[in-house]
Design a protein around this motif. Structure first.
Motif, PDB file in Angstrom:
ATOM      1  N   LEU A  46      -0.688  -2.999  -7.905  1.00 11.88           N
ATOM      2  CA  LEU A  46      -1.816  -3.696  -7.284  1.00 11.88           C
ATOM      3  C   LEU A  46      -1.501  -4.061  -5.839  1.00 11.88           C
ATOM      4  CD1 LEU A  46      -2.974  -6.031 -10.180  1.00 11.88           C
ATOM      5  CD2 LEU A  46      -4.453  -4.469  -8.909  1.00 11.88           C
ATOM      6  N   ALA A  47      -0.277  -4.526  -5.600  1.00 17.63           N
ATOM      7  CA  ALA A  47       0.117  -4.923  -4.245  1.00 17.63           C
ATOM      8  C   ALA A  47       0.046  -3.723  -3.310  1.00 17.63           C
ATOM      9  CB  ALA A  47       1.541  -5.506  -4.266  1.00 17.63           C
ATOM     10  N   VAL A  48       0.559  -2.575  -3.760  1.00 15.06           N
ATOM     11  CA  VAL A  48       0.556  -1.373  -2.925  1.00 15.06           C
ATOM     12  C   VAL A  48      -0.879  -0.908  -2.675  1.00 15.06           C
ATOM     13  CG1 VAL A  48       1.243   1.066  -2.826  1.00 15.06           C
ATOM     14  CG2 VAL A  48       2.884  -0.670  -3.611  1.00 15.06           C
ATOM     15  N   GLN A  49      -1.692  -0.916  -3.712  1.00 12.37           N
ATOM     16  CA  GLN A  49      -3.101  -0.505  -3.546  1.00 12.37           C
ATOM     17  C   GLN A  49      -3.824  -1.386  -2.541  1.00 12.37           C
ATOM     18  OE1 GLN A  49      -5.277  -0.265  -7.240  1.00 12.37           O
ATOM     19  NE2 GLN A  49      -3.918   1.285  -8.120  1.00 12.37           N
ATOM     20  N   LEU A  50      -3.665  -2.704  -2.686  1.00 14.21           N
ATOM     21  CA  LEU A  50      -4.376  -3.632  -1.796  1.00 14.21           C
ATOM     22  C   LEU A  50      -3.906  -3.478  -0.359  1.00 14.21           C
ATOM     23  CD1 LEU A  50      -4.446  -6.853  -3.983  1.00 14.21           C
ATOM     24  CD2 LEU A  50      -6.443  -5.641  -3.084  1.00 14.21           C
ATOM     25  N   ALA A  51      -2.579  -3.375  -0.178  1.00 16.53           N
ATOM     26  CA  ALA A  51      -2.042  -3.265   1.176  1.00 16.53           C
ATOM     27  C   ALA A  51      -2.479  -1.945   1.811  1.00 16.53           C
ATOM     28  CB  ALA A  51      -0.521  -3.369   1.153  1.00 16.53           C
ATOM     29  N   THR A  52      -2.410  -0.859   1.054  1.00 10.74           N
ATOM     30  CA  THR A  52      -2.769   0.447   1.597  1.00 10.74           C
ATOM     31  C   THR A  52      -4.245   0.475   1.977  1.00 10.74           C
ATOM     32  OG1 THR A  52      -1.234   1.317  -0.053  1.00 10.74           O
ATOM     33  CG2 THR A  52      -2.508   2.937   1.199  1.00 10.74           C
ATOM     34  N   ALA A  53      -5.091  -0.059   1.109  1.00  7.84           N
ATOM     35  CA  ALA A  53      -6.532   0.003   1.351  1.00  7.84           C
ATOM     36  C   ALA A  53      -6.951  -0.825   2.560  1.00  7.84           C
ATOM     37  CB  ALA A  53      -7.292  -0.458   0.112  1.00  7.84           C
ATOM     38  N   THR A  54      -6.175  -1.863   2.892  1.00 10.92           N
ATOM     39  CA  THR A  54      -6.611  -2.771   3.955  1.00 10.92           C
ATOM     40  C   THR A  54      -5.710  -2.715   5.182  1.00 10.92           C
ATOM     41  OG1 THR A  54      -5.284  -4.590   3.085  1.00 10.92           O
ATOM     42  CG2 THR A  54      -7.536  -4.385   2.230  1.00 10.92           C
ATOM     43  N   GLY A  55      -4.712  -1.840   5.151  1.00 11.60           N
ATOM     44  CA  GLY A  55      -3.778  -1.757   6.267  1.00 11.60           C
ATOM     45  C   GLY A  55      -2.866  -2.971   6.360  1.00 11.60           C
ATOM     46  N   GLY A  56      -2.661  -3.636   5.230  1.00 10.29           N
ATOM     47  CA  GLY A  56      -1.776  -4.806   5.211  1.00 10.29           C
ATOM     48  C   GLY A  56      -0.371  -4.447   4.766  1.00 10.29           C
ATOM     49  N   ALA A  57       0.418  -5.478   4.504  1.00 16.31           N
ATOM     50  CA  ALA A  57       1.800  -5.279   4.087  1.00 16.31           C
ATOM     51  C   ALA A  57       1.966  -5.677   2.626  1.00 16.31           C
ATOM     52  CB  ALA A  57       2.729  -6.109   4.966  1.00 16.31           C
ATOM     53  N   ALA A  58       2.817  -4.941   1.932  1.00 13.83           N
ATOM     54  CA  ALA A  58       3.180  -5.300   0.558  1.00 13.83           C
ATOM     55  C   ALA A  58       4.679  -5.580   0.544  1.00 13.83           C
ATOM     56  CB  ALA A  58       2.834  -4.168  -0.407  1.00 13.83           C
ATOM     57  N   THR A  59       5.029  -6.845   0.425  1.00 10.17           N
ATOM     58  CA  THR A  59       6.440  -7.231   0.455  1.00 10.17           C
ATOM     59  C   THR A  59       6.897  -7.536  -0.953  1.00 10.17           C
ATOM     60  OG1 THR A  59       6.100  -8.209   2.630  1.00 10.17           O
ATOM     61  CG2 THR A  59       8.084  -8.886   1.443  1.00 10.17           C
ATOM     62  N   VAL A  60       8.000  -6.924  -1.369  1.00  6.11           N
ATOM     63  CA  VAL A  60       8.513  -7.182  -2.712  1.00  6.11           C
ATOM     64  C   VAL A  60       9.688  -8.153  -2.610  1.00  6.11           C
ATOM     65  CG1 VAL A  60       9.954  -5.084  -2.650  1.00  6.11           C
ATOM     66  CG2 VAL A  60       9.416  -6.161  -4.853  1.00  6.11           C
ATOM     67  N   LEU A  61       9.745  -9.104  -3.551  1.00  9.84           N
ATOM     68  CA  LEU A  61      10.788 -10.125  -3.521  1.00  9.84           C
ATOM     69  C   LEU A  61      11.478 -10.182  -4.878  1.00  9.84           C
ATOM     70  CD1 LEU A  61      10.476 -13.801  -2.309  1.00  9.84           C
ATOM     71  CD2 LEU A  61      11.237 -13.331  -4.625  1.00  9.84           C
ATOM     72  N   THR A  62      12.789 -10.368  -4.848  1.00 12.16           N
ATOM     73  CA  THR A  62      13.466 -10.711  -6.085  1.00 12.16           C
ATOM     74  C   THR A  62      14.524 -11.762  -5.828  1.00 12.16           C
ATOM     75  OG1 THR A  62      14.372  -9.806  -8.131  1.00 12.16           O
ATOM     76  CG2 THR A  62      15.389  -9.040  -6.107  1.00 12.16           C
TER      77      THR A  62
END
Ligand SMILES: Cc1cc2nc3c(=O)[nH]c(=O)nc-3n(C[C@H](O)[C@H](O)[C@H](O)COP(=O)(O)OP(=O)(O)OC[C@H]3O[C@@H](n4cnc5c(N)ncnc54)[C@H](O)[C@@H]3O)c2cc1C
Ligand SMILES: Nc1ncnc2c1ncn2[C@@H]1O[C@H](COP(=O)(O)O)[C@@H](O)[C@H]1O
Lengths: 255, 325
Positions: A46-62
């Motif tokens: 979902l994060a990748v889809q949303l970021a890609t569709a809107t030109g935003g960033a998807a940051t993963v944290l652990t």
């Protein structure tokens, strides 16, 4: 432009067998390998889809030991654009500690002008199954939270979050920024491409120390339930067993 | 005192909430007869009145009003927080359902106390120690809940929803505690039609026919679907099946799918990984159909047939039809 922070946890892959660590504080994954929960795989998607569709960033944290960079690399290979690693022994961090650490990262990034519109987590971690980090995080950040989300859309600063509730489909309309915990089933996680894997290698992971000492969980110890002895009655082999099966249906009164 | 948050459906208090009351009664007895209070939010069907009496609840707080018409985890937890502050309950618990987990997590976060998810038993009162399921039930965790109130959820099917030896005539308190605006931001704003198909049907079916990788592909489900139909049952599948896109996720049984407890579960071509077992272990009877006589599903089942599901299932369908079904 939607900026998303998505949180994943390195957990032992317990698909085949479950073994405890010698100190009985955690499930041991050294033989079986490590993975993340299916819920978190969907959160990453979902994060990748949303970021890609809107030109935003998807940051993963652990938050986890050094080896958890493996799970961050995997998420980067799937299309996440940045990664944050809070290097700490996740076994000694309770759910409230993890929530506080994620909140610390989100606030630090906001101060740097990289605030998040959405923070996505899994509904529950596959190993400890605490069912609460996302909700505690929302309180730590003073944000609204929707739990058990299968799909979501963002438009004009509003999130529509879809939940399969006890009486059917439910929708929440919540302004950004907000927190959502994701359940498996609404989206199909993609597979990493070779190109994605190569690109992931070039991204530098932001390593951080925890912002404070952990309070810990309330765990005393883990144990394995005693193995139940097999009591199976073999009704037969192959199609010839059909008669015995239908006899059983009649005995159980299900036909 | 013990405060329980209970859920209702159209028929009354949900089974899993009744199980939670049974757990609370056992806790109450161990503590020398501590009274059990129940909190219910929103619509309460008539049947719930008798149920709460039969199950031994002493006091009922019924929360309603415009702020509670639509579900909001934060708002509902805020009502519980208010009741718990007035009643000084030292234990607050709910069923280990999705909403039970959510409301308890909100309450624990608001009170800054730990929350134990999926508790199956308690082992001591002071200190208060509980055992809970982790890793989808593959392991158990002993947890010490030192702070007051102790907040937890009770795992489904870990207690039997029996009525109390001594029924009560509970006192009802109608309330509408105030809610802060911030707690109403994330609330259900639209609802689809009530579900008929999907997890609802799967979780309430008397018979579930299961299919896993052994189905062989998206076209390998005709037999199991026909069998499920003849038995008035539902189809359940393994995660391999949903992640390969052979069947939709709402049919998945297991840790990250639905939990089922039918009279009869017939897993065909399912190995019985612990995460699948987590969703089907409360089935009354399990009949496994598998080519491998050493598959965990076979050794854990009550009955098994060793063979190819594509041969066994059609033969069972034929036999059912022959006997007039
Ligand atoms: C955190 C986490 C959560 C998970 N959640 C779930 C979950 O909710 N639900 C779930 O199911 N899994 C879940 N899994 C996956 C789980 O670990 C297993 O991988 C999965 O259940 C295996 O599916 P399967 O039994 O269909 O496939 P396999 O394990 O590959 O087993 C196939 C079985 O079919 C038999 N077989 C093959 N051909 C035939 C034939 N023609 N006729 C009869 N038998 C045949 C084989 O002998 C074998 O026993 C989860 C895993 C993780 C790590
Ligand atoms: N150590 C961790 N690092 C990153 N995210 C985590 C960690 N622990 C839990 N989470 C997130 O919080 C969710 C819920 O976890 P829990 O409340 O522990 O069941 C998980 O699915 C993750 O998304």
């Amino acid at each position: 432009m939607v900026n998303v922070l998505v949180c994943v946890k390195r957990v032992p892959d317990s698909s085949s067998q479950v073994v405890l660590t010698p100190d009985e504080q955690a499930v041991d994954g050294r033989m079986a390998g490590y993975t993340v929960s299916p819920h978190e795989e969907c959160a990453v998607e979902l994060a990748v889809q949303l970021a890609t569709a809107t030109g935003g960033a998807a940051t993963v944290l652990t938050l986890g030991p050094a080896e958890s960079s493996e799970q961050l690399r995997n998420a980067l290979a799937l299309g996440c654009t940045a990664a944050v690693h809070v290097v700490a022994d996740s076994v000694t961090f309770g759910p409230a500690d993890v929530a506080r650490e994620i909140a610390a990262v989100a606030k630090a990034h906001e101060d740097d002008g990289r605030g998040y519109d959405l923070v996505l987590l899994g509904n529950d971690a596959a190993d400890t199954g605490d069912f609460q980090v996302g909700i505690r995080l929302a309180y730590a950040l003073g944000l609204p939270v929707v739990n058990g989300v299968s799909r979501l859309e963002v438009a004009d600063g509003m999130v529509s979050a879809h939940v399969d509730g006890p009486d059917g489909a439910e929708t929440y309309s919540v302004p950004v920024p907000m927190v959502a915990t994701i359940l498996e089933g609404g989206v199909e996680p993609r597979y990493p491409s070779l190109k994605g894997r190569m690109a992931a290698k070039k991204i530098e992971i932001e390593e951080r120390a925890p912002s404070g000492a952990p309070v810990g969980s309330s765990r005393v110890q883990l144990r394995l339930p005693p193995p139940a002895p097999s009591q199976v009655e073999i009704l037969g082999q192959g199609p010839e067993a059909a008669g015995a099966i239908v006899d059983l249906f009649e005995k159980l009164g299900v036909r | 005192m013990i405060l329980l948050w209970l859920e209702c459906d159209a028929a009354g208090v949900t089974d899993i909430s009744l199980e939670t009351i049974a757990f609370a009664r056992s806790l109450s007895a161990a503590g020398g007869g501590i009274a059990i209070r129940a909190a219910l939010v929103g619509d309460v069907p008539e049947a719930a009145h008798d149920q709460l009496a039969a199950h031994g609840v002493a006091e009922v707080h019924h929360v309603s009003g415009p702020a509670y018409d639509a579900y909001s985890g934060a708002a509902w937890a805020s009502a519980l927080q208010d009741i718990r502050a007035r009643t000084k309950c030292v234990v607050v618990a709910a069923a280990g359902s999705p909403r039970g987990m959510e409301v308890m997590a909100h309450l624990a976060a608001r009170l800054d106390v730990p929350m134990a998810a999926n508790v199956v038993a308690f082992s001591g009162l002071s200190p208060f120690e509980v055992t809970r399921q982790v890793a989808g039930g593959a392991a158990l965790e002993e947890m010490r809940l030192g702070q007051r109130p102790a907040v937890f959820t009770v795992a489904g099917h870990s207690w039997v929803a029996a009525t109390a030896d001594a029924p009560t005539s509970p006192t009802w308190h109608e309330e509408s505690p105030e809610v802060a605006e911030a707690d109403l931001v994330a609330r259900v704003s639209a609802r689809g039609e009530t579900k008929e198909e999907g997890p609802g049907a799967l979780t309430t079916a008397r018979v579930v026919v299961g299919a896993g990788r052994g189905a062989g592909g998206p076209d390998g489900f005709d037999g199991v679907i026909e069998l499920a139909g003849l038995l008035d049952g539902a189809l359940g599948v393994s995660r391999v099946v949903t992640s390969l896109g052979w069947r939709p996720h709402n049919e998945q049984v297991g840790q990250t799918g639905s939990r089922i407890s039918p009279e009869l579960y017939i897993p065909c071509g399912i190995s019985g990984a612990i995460q699948h077992w987590a969703g089907c272990s409360s089935s009354k009877t399990i009949l496994a159909i598998n080519t491998d006589d050493e598959a965990p599903m076979v050794t854990k089942a009550h009955y098994a047939v060793i063979g190819d599901m594509h041969e066994v299932v059609p033969a069972v369908v034929e036999e059912l039809k022959r006997r007039g079904r």
